[in-house]
Design an enzyme around this catalytic site. Structure first.
Site, PDB file in Angstrom:
ATOM      1  CE  LYS A 155      10.796  29.617 -40.020  1.00 13.78           C
ATOM      2  NZ  LYS A 155       9.603  29.851 -40.989  1.00 13.78           N
ATOM      3  NE  ARG A 178       6.107  30.359 -35.452  1.00 12.18           N
ATOM      4  CZ  ARG A 178       6.552  29.381 -36.148  1.00 12.18           C
ATOM      5  NH1 ARG A 178       7.699  28.796 -35.716  1.00 12.18           N
ATOM      6  NH2 ARG A 178       5.784  29.086 -37.325  1.00 12.18           N
ATOM      7  NE  ARG A 232       5.358  23.660 -45.623  1.00 10.46           N
ATOM      8  CZ  ARG A 232       5.921  24.338 -44.470  1.00 10.46           C
ATOM      9  NH1 ARG A 232       7.165  24.831 -44.081  1.00 10.46           N
ATOM     10  NH2 ARG A 232       4.923  24.998 -43.645  1.00 10.46           N
ATOM     11  NE  ARG A 237       3.546  21.876 -41.327  1.00 13.29           N
ATOM     12  CZ  ARG A 237       4.445  22.779 -40.994  1.00 13.29           C
ATOM     13  NH1 ARG A 237       5.726  22.955 -41.307  1.00 13.29           N
ATOM     14  NH2 ARG A 237       3.949  23.914 -40.357  1.00 13.29           N
ATOM     15  NE  ARG A 260       1.350  28.046 -40.727  1.00 13.23           N
ATOM     16  CZ  ARG A 260       1.681  27.127 -41.974  1.00 13.23           C
ATOM     17  NH1 ARG A 260       0.926  26.771 -42.579  1.00 13.23           N
ATOM     18  NH2 ARG A 260       3.024  26.868 -42.031  1.00 13.23           N
TER      19      ARG A 260
HETATM   20  P1  ADP Z   1       9.977  27.199 -43.301  1.00 14.87           P
HETATM   21  O1  ADP Z   1      10.586  26.199 -42.761  1.00 14.87           O
HETATM   22  O2  ADP Z   1      10.514  28.666 -43.177  1.00 14.87           O
HETATM   23  O3  ADP Z   1       8.683  27.308 -43.137  1.00 14.87           O
HETATM   24  P2  ADP Z   1      10.294  25.538 -45.874  1.00 14.87           P
HETATM   25  O4  ADP Z   1      11.620  25.352 -45.580  1.00 14.87           O
HETATM   26  O5  ADP Z   1       9.579  24.446 -45.194  1.00 14.87           O
HETATM   27  O6  ADP Z   1       9.837  26.979 -45.080  1.00 14.87           O
HETATM   28  O7  ADP Z   1      10.055  25.875 -47.170  1.00 14.87           O
HETATM   29  C1  ADP Z   1       8.620  26.007 -47.596  1.00 14.87           C
HETATM   30  C2  ADP Z   1       8.407  25.361 -49.121  1.00 14.87           C
HETATM   31  O8  ADP Z   1       9.202  26.403 -50.038  1.00 14.87           O
HETATM   32  C3  ADP Z   1       8.736  24.224 -49.612  1.00 14.87           C
HETATM   33  O9  ADP Z   1       7.908  23.507 -50.274  1.00 14.87           O
HETATM   34  C4  ADP Z   1      10.097  24.473 -50.022  1.00 14.87           C
HETATM   35  O10 ADP Z   1      10.557  23.147 -50.737  1.00 14.87           O
HETATM   36  C5  ADP Z   1      10.081  25.591 -50.667  1.00 14.87           C
HETATM   37  N1  ADP Z   1      11.227  26.503 -50.753  1.00 14.87           N
HETATM   38  C6  ADP Z   1      12.133  26.481 -49.786  1.00 14.87           C
HETATM   39  N2  ADP Z   1      13.196  27.206 -50.222  1.00 14.87           N
HETATM   40  C7  ADP Z   1      12.734  27.695 -51.398  1.00 14.87           C
HETATM   41  C8  ADP Z   1      13.406  28.856 -52.375  1.00 14.87           C
HETATM   42  N3  ADP Z   1      14.722  29.373 -52.069  1.00 14.87           N
HETATM   43  N4  ADP Z   1      12.697  28.843 -53.400  1.00 14.87           N
HETATM   44  C9  ADP Z   1      11.643  28.362 -53.981  1.00 14.87           C
HETATM   45  N5  ADP Z   1      11.157  27.283 -53.048  1.00 14.87           N
HETATM   46  C10 ADP Z   1      11.826  27.123 -51.867  1.00 14.87           C
HETATM   47  P1  ADP Z   2       6.189  27.095 -40.264  1.00 14.26           P
HETATM   48  O1  ADP Z   2       7.647  27.602 -40.407  1.00 14.26           O
HETATM   49  O2  ADP Z   2       5.824  26.709 -42.002  1.00 14.26           O
HETATM   50  O3  ADP Z   2       5.186  28.348 -39.741  1.00 14.26           O
HETATM   51  P2  ADP Z   2       6.338  25.535 -37.999  1.00 14.26           P
HETATM   52  O4  ADP Z   2       6.809  24.026 -38.428  1.00 14.26           O
HETATM   53  O5  ADP Z   2       7.552  26.193 -37.424  1.00 14.26           O
HETATM   54  O6  ADP Z   2       5.768  26.158 -39.215  1.00 14.26           O
HETATM   55  O7  ADP Z   2       5.347  25.770 -36.874  1.00 14.26           O
HETATM   56  C1  ADP Z   2       4.003  25.042 -37.181  1.00 14.26           C
HETATM   57  C2  ADP Z   2       3.367  25.614 -36.133  1.00 14.26           C
HETATM   58  O8  ADP Z   2       3.765  24.837 -34.683  1.00 14.26           O
HETATM   59  C3  ADP Z   2       2.949  26.962 -35.790  1.00 14.26           C
HETATM   60  O9  ADP Z   2       2.011  27.519 -36.837  1.00 14.26           O
HETATM   61  C4  ADP Z   2       2.593  27.110 -34.422  1.00 14.26           C
HETATM   62  O10 ADP Z   2       1.217  26.819 -34.313  1.00 14.26           O
HETATM   63  C5  ADP Z   2       3.339  26.235 -33.834  1.00 14.26           C
HETATM   64  N1  ADP Z   2       4.589  26.587 -33.251  1.00 14.26           N
HETATM   65  C6  ADP Z   2       5.945  26.320 -33.867  1.00 14.26           C
HETATM   66  N2  ADP Z   2       7.007  27.075 -33.057  1.00 14.26           N
HETATM   67  C7  ADP Z   2       6.120  27.947 -32.396  1.00 14.26           C
HETATM   68  C8  ADP Z   2       6.653  28.751 -31.248  1.00 14.26           C
HETATM   69  N3  ADP Z   2       7.968  29.173 -31.031  1.00 14.26           N
HETATM   70  N4  ADP Z   2       5.647  29.559 -30.712  1.00 14.26           N
HETATM   71  C9  ADP Z   2       4.480  29.153 -30.789  1.00 14.26           C
HETATM   72  N5  ADP Z   2       3.998  28.395 -31.436  1.00 14.26           N
HETATM   73  C10 ADP Z   2       4.868  27.560 -32.244  1.00 14.26           C
END
Ligand code: ADP
Ligand code: ADP
Ligand code: ZN
Length: 213
Positions: free
Chosen positions: A13, A88, A127, A160, A171
């Site tokens: 995302k 979420r 990541r 992170r 998660r």
């Molecule tokens: P999210 O915001 O949904 O939690 P991220 O965009 O932070 O996910 O991506 C999670 C990890 O996966 C990062 O280390 C990113 O570089 C990697 N990543 C993102 N998109 C892809 C993809 N299409 N293929 C492989 N790795 C990816």
């Molecule tokens: P990722 O996409 O890798 O799960 P985010 O950066 O979106 O990570 O979220 C990190 C953390 O922040 C989540 O695990 C949760 O604890 C909190 N968080 C983020 N967005 C929300 C939401 N919409 N509702 C509840 N908790 C949230």
């Protein structure tokens, strides 16, 4: 235009958000980024959120909803927003629809990035993120040119705290239990577009552009 980016942690995302937000000319609103920024400055909100984030649990709905309502009231979100990591839960989805309805708006589309759990674990455990500009990297798949230094801004690239093996497990479980029901929620309202998040980032970007066209 109000666009939701839905998908499990690690689905890509954040990686896709910059291009979408640019092409639609709406701000990228990531609740996770907002919590981390608050934590950086040690605000009450950041410290409260940290209790949940560290455990891989969701921050309580009322807190998140208030935060998003405030964010969507800012002038740059007048024309819409790209919501990343929100909603979420069903409670948050209902609250979002109420907030928007009060402004005469609605969700236009929900993009679901589909990626299987095996891939997510590999993505999350590798990541890396820039502390300065938020750019995302992966220790194996897409490392910065110089170790721990951001290609884009020279900032520090770090891992992170919640990207540890144990927290990743909780998660993913939280996603399946509390967030996955949103797939059905948006599908039944005719708003869901499913994107194959397993392809490489450029292919995913193209598929999203097609879905938004
Ligand atoms: P999210 O915001 O949904 O939690 P991220 O965009 O932070 O996910 O991506 C999670 C990890 O996966 C990062 O280390 C990113 O570089 C990697 N990543 C993102 N998109 C892809 C993809 N299409 N293929 C492989 N790795 C990816
Ligand atoms: P990722 O996409 O890798 O799960 P985010 O950066 O979106 O990570 O979220 C990190 C953390 O922040 C989540 O695990 C949760 O604890 C909190 N968080 C983020 N967005 C929300 C939401 N919409 N509702 C509840 N908790 C949230
Ligand atoms: Zn940077």
């Amino acid at each position: 235009m109000i666009v939701i980016l839905l998908g499990p942690p690690g689905a890509g995302k954040g990686t896709q958000a910059a291009a979408i937000s640019k092409s639609l000319n709406v701000p990228h609103v990531s609740t996770g980024d907002i919590f981390r920024a608050n934590l950086e400055y040690q605000t009450a909100l950041g410290l409260e959120a940290k209790k949940y984030m560290d455990q891989g649990q969701l921050v309580p709905d009322d807190l998140v909803v208030r935060l998003v309502a405030d964010r969507l009231a800012k002038p740059d979100a007048l024309e819409g927003a790209l919501l990343d990591g929100f909603p979420r839960t069903i409670v948050q989805a209902q609250a979002l629809s109420d907030i928007l309805a009060a402004k005469g708006k609605k969700v236009d589309v929900c993009l679901l990035l589909e990626v299987p759990d095996e891939d997510l674990i590999a993505r999350l455990s590798g990541r890396r993120v820039c502390r300065g500009c938020g750019a995302g990297y992966h220790a194996l798949f897409s490392p910065p040119k110089v170790e721990n230094v951001c290609d884009k801004c020279g900032g520090e690239v770090y891992q992170r705290e919640d990207d540890s093996a144990q927290t990743i497990k909780s998660r993913l479980a939280v996603y399946h239990k509390q967030t996955k029901p949103l797939v059905e929620w948006y599908q039944s309202r005719g708003l869901l577009k499913v994107i194959n998040g397993r392809s490489d980032p450029k292919t995913v970007e193209a598929e999203i552009a097609k879905a938004l066209a």
